[in-house]
Write a protein that holds these residues in place. Structure first.
Motif, PDB file in Angstrom:
ATOM      1  N   ARG A  22      76.402  49.109  30.531  1.00  0.00           N
ATOM      2  CA  ARG A  22      75.726  47.832  30.312  1.00  0.00           C
ATOM      3  C   ARG A  22      76.620  46.897  29.516  1.00  0.00           C
ATOM      4  N   HIS A  23      76.229  45.660  29.467  1.00  0.00           N
ATOM      5  CA  HIS A  23      76.954  44.667  28.683  1.00  0.00           C
ATOM      6  C   HIS A  23      76.348  44.636  27.285  1.00  0.00           C
ATOM      7  N   ALA A  24      77.197  44.411  26.291  1.00  0.00           N
ATOM      8  CA  ALA A  24      76.714  44.391  24.915  1.00  0.00           C
ATOM      9  C   ALA A  24      77.558  43.431  24.090  1.00  0.00           C
ATOM     10  N   ARG A  44      73.168  42.464  21.144  1.00  0.00           N
ATOM     11  CA  ARG A  44      72.520  42.116  22.409  1.00  0.00           C
ATOM     12  C   ARG A  44      72.952  43.142  23.445  1.00  0.00           C
ATOM     13  N   ILE A  45      71.987  43.587  24.252  1.00  0.00           N
ATOM     14  CA  ILE A  45      72.269  44.529  25.332  1.00  0.00           C
ATOM     15  C   ILE A  45      71.609  43.989  26.584  1.00  0.00           C
ATOM     16  N   ASP A  46      72.353  43.982  27.690  1.00  0.00           N
ATOM     17  CA  ASP A  46      71.800  43.479  28.942  1.00  0.00           C
ATOM     18  C   ASP A  46      72.491  44.171  30.111  1.00  0.00           C
ATOM     19  N   ASP A  47      71.857  44.099  31.264  1.00  0.00           N
ATOM     20  CA  ASP A  47      72.458  44.660  32.476  1.00  0.00           C
ATOM     21  C   ASP A  47      73.426  43.681  33.135  1.00  0.00           C
ATOM     22  N   GLU A  49      76.186  40.139  32.475  1.00  0.00           N
ATOM     23  CA  GLU A  49      77.096  39.574  31.492  1.00  0.00           C
ATOM     24  C   GLU A  49      76.341  38.694  30.494  1.00  0.00           C
ATOM     25  N   ILE A  50      76.730  38.807  29.225  1.00  0.00           N
ATOM     26  CA  ILE A  50      76.093  38.027  28.157  1.00  0.00           C
ATOM     27  C   ILE A  50      76.995  36.841  27.833  1.00  0.00           C
TER      28      ILE A  50
END
Length: 176
Positions: A22-24, A44-47, A49-50
């Motif tokens: 995941r993106h962090a 921040r954590i997301d599936d 790109e942040i």
């Protein structure tokens, strides 16, 4: 508070998320504070790109390392209605003066764990960050314990890594 490993905790959480594909994004928020002053760090954590580079105003989870800050600062401001809360303490929510809060928040998403005690037992120092991350993994299910162990080994080595992993595993087991 500065020196308790708050920034390192956010970094390890972001590494654990990255290990899972995941993106962090981890970053601290403090000014010219010094050791012992209140410090915040975010992850921040997301599936996907942040791209956002702004402070977190509406967190999905709070990890409170120093319960002494509970009544000095509005720590819960902006917390999502069903957000997770993990507090480092030997006391119950009622004893911490959060009885009213407990009644209005989903109880399965709020935990108090003695992370400093676990750190003293397993690490030999009152640095509760790894233990809190173990508790966070169990409480939220947002990261796997195996990923957290990998993150701890990336941040620390040898005996220190082993001790922090043991504290995280004990916290994980106590929350589950």
């Amino acid at each position: 508070r500065g020196g308790q490993g708050v920034v390192t905790a956010a970094e390890m959480l972001s590494i654990a998320a990255f290990v899972e594909g995941r993106h962090a994004q981890a970053f601290p928020s403090f000014g010219s504070e010094r050791m012992g002053a209140p410090v915040m760090a975010f992850c921040r954590i997301d599936d996907k790109e942040i791209r956002l580079r702004e402070p977190v105003l509406t967190p999905d989870a709070l990890v409170i390392q120093d319960p002494g800050l509970l009544h000095q600062v509005n720590l819960f401001e902006g917390l999502q209605e069903k957000g997770y809360i993990l507090i480092n303490s030997n006391h119950s929510l009622e004893q911490l003066g959060l009885g009213d809060f407990q009644a209005s928040h989903p109880q399965e998403q709020v935990r108090v764990i003695p992370a400093t005690d676990l750190a003293l037992k397993y690490v030999g120092r009152p640095v509760p960050n790894a233990a809190l991350l173990g508790g966070f993994a169990a409480l939220t299910g947002l990261i796997k314990m195996e990923s957290l162990e990998t993150a701890i080994r990336e941040k620390f080595s040898g005996k220190i890594a082993d001790q922090n992993i043991a504290a995280a595993q004990a916290a994980y087991a106590s929350v589950q």
